[in-house]
Design an enzyme around this catalytic site. Structure first.
Site, PDB file in Angstrom:
ATOM      1  N   CYS A   1       3.155  10.829  -2.089  1.00  0.00           N
ATOM      2  CA  CYS A   1       2.919  10.210  -3.396  1.00  0.00           C
ATOM      3  C   CYS A   1       2.369  11.095  -4.511  1.00  0.00           C
ATOM      4  O   CYS A   1       2.815  10.969  -5.643  1.00  0.00           O
ATOM      5  CB  CYS A   1       2.022   8.998  -3.219  1.00  0.00           C
ATOM      6  SG  CYS A   1       2.842   7.745  -2.223  1.00  0.00           S
TER       7      CYS A   1
ATOM      8  N   ARG B   1       5.574  13.980   5.149  1.00  0.00           N
ATOM      9  CA  ARG B   1       6.230  14.049   3.843  1.00  0.00           C
ATOM     10  C   ARG B   1       5.452  14.980   2.902  1.00  0.00           C
ATOM     11  O   ARG B   1       4.258  14.840   2.738  1.00  0.00           O
ATOM     12  CB  ARG B   1       6.370  12.641   3.236  1.00  0.00           C
ATOM     13  CG  ARG B   1       7.411  11.799   3.975  1.00  0.00           C
ATOM     14  CD  ARG B   1       7.498  10.393   3.427  1.00  0.00           C
ATOM     15  NE  ARG B   1       6.337   9.591   3.721  1.00  0.00           N
ATOM     16  CZ  ARG B   1       6.194   8.307   3.378  1.00  0.00           C
ATOM     17  NH1 ARG B   1       7.174   7.696   2.724  1.00  0.00           N
ATOM     18  NH2 ARG B   1       5.117   7.639   3.693  1.00  0.00           N
TER      19      ARG B   1
HETATM   20  P1  NAD Z   1       8.136   4.082   3.399  1.00  0.00           P
HETATM   21  O1  NAD Z   1       9.324   4.907   3.115  1.00  0.00           O
HETATM   22  O2  NAD Z   1       7.270   4.395   4.565  1.00  0.00           O
HETATM   23  O3  NAD Z   1       8.588   2.553   3.570  1.00  0.00           O
HETATM   24  C1  NAD Z   1       9.474   1.897   2.715  1.00  0.00           C
HETATM   25  C2  NAD Z   1      10.365   0.987   3.560  1.00  0.00           C
HETATM   26  O4  NAD Z   1      11.134   0.154   2.687  1.00  0.00           O
HETATM   27  C3  NAD Z   1      11.364   1.729   4.447  1.00  0.00           C
HETATM   28  O5  NAD Z   1      11.159   1.378   5.808  1.00  0.00           O
HETATM   29  C4  NAD Z   1      12.741   1.254   3.933  1.00  0.00           C
HETATM   30  O6  NAD Z   1      13.704   1.122   4.952  1.00  0.00           O
HETATM   31  C5  NAD Z   1      12.392  -0.086   3.325  1.00  0.00           C
HETATM   32  N1  NAD Z   1      13.373  -0.562   2.333  1.00  0.00           N
HETATM   33  C6  NAD Z   1      13.922   0.128   1.308  1.00  0.00           C
HETATM   34  N2  NAD Z   1      14.747  -0.675   0.605  1.00  0.00           N
HETATM   35  C7  NAD Z   1      14.736  -1.888   1.200  1.00  0.00           C
HETATM   36  C8  NAD Z   1      15.382  -3.130   0.931  1.00  0.00           C
HETATM   37  N3  NAD Z   1      16.194  -3.277  -0.104  1.00  0.00           N
HETATM   38  N4  NAD Z   1      15.156  -4.176   1.768  1.00  0.00           N
HETATM   39  C9  NAD Z   1      14.328  -4.028   2.820  1.00  0.00           C
HETATM   40  N5  NAD Z   1      13.670  -2.882   3.128  1.00  0.00           N
HETATM   41  C10 NAD Z   1      13.859  -1.818   2.321  1.00  0.00           C
HETATM   42  O7  NAD Z   1       7.274   4.082   2.060  1.00  0.00           O
HETATM   43  P2  NAD Z   1       5.693   3.851   1.930  1.00  0.00           P
HETATM   44  O8  NAD Z   1       4.952   5.107   2.216  1.00  0.00           O
HETATM   45  O9  NAD Z   1       5.328   2.596   2.638  1.00  0.00           O
HETATM   46  O10 NAD Z   1       5.576   3.626   0.356  1.00  0.00           O
HETATM   47  C11 NAD Z   1       6.051   2.438  -0.259  1.00  0.00           C
HETATM   48  C12 NAD Z   1       5.547   2.401  -1.686  1.00  0.00           C
HETATM   49  O11 NAD Z   1       4.109   2.355  -1.688  1.00  0.00           O
HETATM   50  C13 NAD Z   1       5.905   3.619  -2.527  1.00  0.00           C
HETATM   51  O12 NAD Z   1       6.138   3.199  -3.850  1.00  0.00           O
HETATM   52  C14 NAD Z   1       4.657   4.478  -2.494  1.00  0.00           C
HETATM   53  O13 NAD Z   1       4.528   5.276  -3.651  1.00  0.00           O
HETATM   54  C15 NAD Z   1       3.561   3.429  -2.465  1.00  0.00           C
HETATM   55  N6  NAD Z   1       2.299   3.860  -1.814  1.00  0.00           N
HETATM   56  C16 NAD Z   1       2.331   4.588  -0.653  1.00  0.00           C
HETATM   57  C17 NAD Z   1       1.141   4.921  -0.023  1.00  0.00           C
HETATM   58  C18 NAD Z   1       1.136   5.720   1.266  1.00  0.00           C
HETATM   59  O14 NAD Z   1       0.048   6.094   1.695  1.00  0.00           O
HETATM   60  N7  NAD Z   1       2.245   5.996   1.889  1.00  0.00           N
HETATM   61  C19 NAD Z   1      -0.076   4.493  -0.554  1.00  0.00           C
HETATM   62  C20 NAD Z   1      -0.062   3.733  -1.732  1.00  0.00           C
HETATM   63  C21 NAD Z   1       1.136   3.415  -2.347  1.00  0.00           C
HETATM   64  C1  UGA Z   2      -3.395   9.259  -1.642  1.00  0.00           C
HETATM   65  C2  UGA Z   2      -4.570   8.553  -2.332  1.00  0.00           C
HETATM   66  O1  UGA Z   2      -5.795   9.059  -1.792  1.00  0.00           O
HETATM   67  C3  UGA Z   2      -4.490   7.055  -2.136  1.00  0.00           C
HETATM   68  O2  UGA Z   2      -5.527   6.408  -2.873  1.00  0.00           O
HETATM   69  C4  UGA Z   2      -3.131   6.558  -2.632  1.00  0.00           C
HETATM   70  O3  UGA Z   2      -3.017   5.172  -2.394  1.00  0.00           O
HETATM   71  C5  UGA Z   2      -2.028   7.288  -1.901  1.00  0.00           C
HETATM   72  O4  UGA Z   2      -2.177   8.710  -2.107  1.00  0.00           O
HETATM   73  C6  UGA Z   2      -0.658   6.947  -2.382  1.00  0.00           C
HETATM   74  O5  UGA Z   2      -0.490   6.420  -3.464  1.00  0.00           O
HETATM   75  O6  UGA Z   2       0.226   7.277  -1.607  1.00  0.00           O
HETATM   76  P1  UGA Z   2      -2.848  10.016   0.844  1.00  0.00           P
HETATM   77  O7  UGA Z   2      -1.819  10.852   0.184  1.00  0.00           O
HETATM   78  O8  UGA Z   2      -2.458   9.161   1.974  1.00  0.00           O
HETATM   79  O9  UGA Z   2      -3.535   9.045  -0.244  1.00  0.00           O
HETATM   80  O10 UGA Z   2      -4.047  10.934   1.375  1.00  0.00           O
HETATM   81  P2  UGA Z   2      -5.210  11.757   0.642  1.00  0.00           P
HETATM   82  O11 UGA Z   2      -6.424  11.633   1.450  1.00  0.00           O
HETATM   83  O12 UGA Z   2      -5.332  11.412  -0.787  1.00  0.00           O
HETATM   84  O13 UGA Z   2      -4.700  13.243   0.784  1.00  0.00           O
HETATM   85  C7  UGA Z   2      -3.594  13.722   0.043  1.00  0.00           C
HETATM   86  C8  UGA Z   2      -3.472  15.221   0.225  1.00  0.00           C
HETATM   87  O14 UGA Z   2      -4.544  15.890  -0.438  1.00  0.00           O
HETATM   88  C9  UGA Z   2      -3.527  15.673   1.680  1.00  0.00           C
HETATM   89  O15 UGA Z   2      -2.611  16.723   1.876  1.00  0.00           O
HETATM   90  C10 UGA Z   2      -4.958  16.165   1.854  1.00  0.00           C
HETATM   91  O16 UGA Z   2      -5.109  17.123   2.845  1.00  0.00           O
HETATM   92  C11 UGA Z   2      -5.214  16.764   0.473  1.00  0.00           C
HETATM   93  N1  UGA Z   2      -6.646  16.808   0.119  1.00  0.00           N
HETATM   94  C12 UGA Z   2      -7.358  15.666  -0.021  1.00  0.00           C
HETATM   95  C13 UGA Z   2      -7.268  18.043  -0.080  1.00  0.00           C
HETATM   96  O17 UGA Z   2      -6.621  19.109   0.032  1.00  0.00           O
HETATM   97  N2  UGA Z   2      -8.584  18.064  -0.429  1.00  0.00           N
HETATM   98  C14 UGA Z   2      -9.329  16.941  -0.578  1.00  0.00           C
HETATM   99  O18 UGA Z   2     -10.538  17.049  -0.889  1.00  0.00           O
HETATM  100  C15 UGA Z   2      -8.697  15.702  -0.366  1.00  0.00           C
END
Ligand code: NAD
Ligand code: UGA
Length: 464
Positions: free
Chosen positions: A280, A350
């Site tokens: 992200c 990722r």
């Molecule tokens: P992900 O790729 O792990 O999961 C998304 C899922 O959605 C996949 O399994 C995919 O097959 C499914 N999908 C896609 N299109 C679909 C459809 N039309 N119908 C049904 N299923 C469908 O992604 P994620 O990491 O869960 O992230 C999802 C969203 O949340 C993103 O926008 C990301 O930016 C946000 N987000 C992610 C994190 C994180 O830590 N990964 C944290 C906060 C926000």
């Molecule tokens: C991050 C945010 O922390 C979440 O609040 C948000 O919801 C999420 O992205 C998202 O939108 O996907 P995440 O990417 O899961 O969460 O993990 P983090 O703990 O933020 O770490 C992100 C990256 O920064 C990692 O590679 C971590 O090793 C690195 N990092 C983190 C550092 O190098 N230094 C730090 O002090 C903290």
């Protein structure tokens, strides 16, 4: 409206854990998580909890309490959507790879497809919630899709109404369950007070009222992008200072402590490292950069773009230091990589810094042994295959730190897994070739532990 059934589209790193916690905290609600990826749904339903598609500490216990009780993972899109009072869209929103905005803008294909499915299958009044991280004003597009399709439904005398809310997710991988159970805040953006209150009431089952922030739709969407940009900016800031420390003899741990004790700065997110990874940070900042340009704010775009530029530079810098310390060549040299996930306590790779750093070393002809407690061989293979690079070396995965270090010329620590702390370096030194190097990018090695082992140590932000 009494919410009884929830559906979540997308059973990924957000949809799976988020819905598990909602089901756990709200036993009266029925929660269905649907996904087009049938293999992923099968893995969520696997009896063996070690085979869940994502590794997240504490998730398996919640799944074992809720799955089959009020939490269901399914591929039945039509049924799950049509029965739901409230639908979360939690699908992937990666950076566009082609067309207008390629390399920066978010690809909303999956969000649009989800909205169309909702428009088609929903019944009666449905609250549609953006859980995915989205560009500002996406809610408008979702409303348009729902409205247009609704006109077709009206022609056929089917009555459906929708209300769209934004409820971005702030969980971090590796601590997702704790973040969901005890969030710093829950953010809800929306215009329809009844729908907002329906969602607030769900969170009130475990989140104190004062932690639930309600805003307009656009503030909610933008706050998510801004929060990630601010977090990533801190990492690029501390990483820039890590290079400064190496150049001057200052020590990054001491500097981080000295600046972090100022309450206005705070001590969190000041750990230097090989650059931020994860699905992200990069994508969300690039999206912010794209939107800034779109709204005629090039200076704002340049400002945020620099956070990503510095992150890539940090990864390149580390690879170049390894090369330089190993006499300018790693051709045929064995390098152990400890940690391939983008951070500890997750199997997610990722945008992991390990991918770029390893592939740079492979281009130079290195022989790499990778050890990670949770990342599979298939995942690493997929990651390398996605990159186009000229592999002059070779790589393999091993099952222990010991196997990784056997006959190695260097070990590169890229993820701070708990098991990498306090290693018996005396023993490991005896397995490696001489002279051998330890490159520690996560500050897991104590300089004292290395003393008298014959190993050379380079630490990020401290040098050698
Ligand atoms: P992900 O790729 O792990 O999961 C998304 C899922 O959605 C996949 O399994 C995919 O097959 C499914 N999908 C896609 N299109 C679909 C459809 N039309 N119908 C049904 N299923 C469908 O992604 P994620 O990491 O869960 O992230 C999802 C969203 O949340 C993103 O926008 C990301 O930016 C946000 N987000 C992610 C994190 C994180 O830590 N990964 C944290 C906060 C926000
Ligand atoms: C991050 C945010 O922390 C979440 O609040 C948000 O919801 C999420 O992205 C998202 O939108 O996907 P995440 O990417 O899961 O969460 O993990 P983090 O703990 O933020 O770490 C992100 C990256 O920064 C990692 O590679 C971590 O090793 C690195 N990092 C983190 C550092 O190098 N230094 C730090 O002090 C903290």
């Amino acid at each position: 409206m009494k919410i009884q059934k929830i559906c979540c589209i997308g059973a990924g790193y957000v949809g799976g854990p988020t819905m598990s916690v909602i089901a756990d905290k709200c036993p009266d609600l029925e929660v269905r998580v649907v996904d087009i990826n049938k293999e992923r749904i099968a893995a969520w339903n696997d009896k063996d909890l070690n085979k869940l598609p994502i590794f997240e500490p504490g998730l398996d216990q919640i799944i074992s309490r809720t799955r089959g009780r009020n939490l269901f993972f399914s591929s039945e899109m039509e049924k799950s959507i049509s029965e739901a009072d409230m639908i979360f869209i939690s699908v992937n929103t990666p950076t566009k790879t082609k067309g207008l905005g390629a390399g920066q803008a978010s690809d909303l294909s999956w969000v649009e497809a989800s909205a169309r499915q909702v428009a088609k299958f929903a019944n009666g009044h449905t609250i549609v919630i953006e859980k995915s991280t989205l560009p500002v004003r996406t809610a408008q597009a979702i409303k348009e899709i729902l409205k247009t399709t609704n006109r077709e439904n009206q022609k056929n005398e089917i009555s459906k109404t929708f209300s769209v809310l934004s409820n971005p997710e702030f969980l971090a991988e590796g601590t997702a369950i704790n973040d969901l159970e005890q969030p710093d805040r829950v953010l809800i953006g929306g215009e329809d007070p009844d729908s907002v209150s329906d969602l607030v009431n769900i969170y009130l089952n475990w989140v104190p009222r004062e932690k639930i922030i309600c805003t307009n739709l656009w503030s909610s969407e933008l706050s998510k992008l801004a929060a990630n940009a601010f977090l990533a900016q801190r990492i690029s800031s501390i990483n820039s200072i890590s290079a400064f420390c190496e150049a001057t003899g200052a020590n990054i741990q001491e500097v981080a402590k000295a600046i972090g004790t100022d309450k206005r700065i705070g001590n969190k997110f000041l750990n230097p490292g090989p650059g931020f990874g994860g699905s992200c940070f990069k994508k969300d900042i690039l999206n912010l950069v794209y939107l800034s340009e779109y709204f005629g704010l090039p200076e704002v775009a340049n400002y945020w773009n620099q956070v990503v530029v510095l992150n890539t530079w940090q990864q390149d810098r580390i690879y170049k230091i390894v090369l330089q310390k190993l006499f300018g060549t790693v051709n045929g040299k064995r390098i152990a990589i400890l940690g391939f996930s983008f951070k500890a306590n997750t199997n997610d790779t990722r945008e992991s810094p390990a991918i770029r750093i390893s592939s740079d070393l492979l281009e130079e002809g290195a022989v790499i042994s990778i050890y990670d407690p949770k990342v599979s061989f298939e995942k690493v293979k997929e990651d390398f295959e996605k990159l186009s690079f000229d592999n002059h070396g070779s790589w393999h995965m091993v099952n222990s730190i010991e196997d990784a270090l056997k006959n190695a010329d260097a070990v590169l620590i890229l993820t701070a897994w708990e098991e990498f702390f306090g290693l018996d370096w005396n023993y490991f030194a005896s397995l490696m070739r001489t002279p051998a190097w330890v490159f520690d990018t996560r500050s897991v090695v104590n300089r004292e532990e290395i003393k008298n082992t014959g190993l050379n140590l380079w630490k990020l932000g401290e040098g050698s």
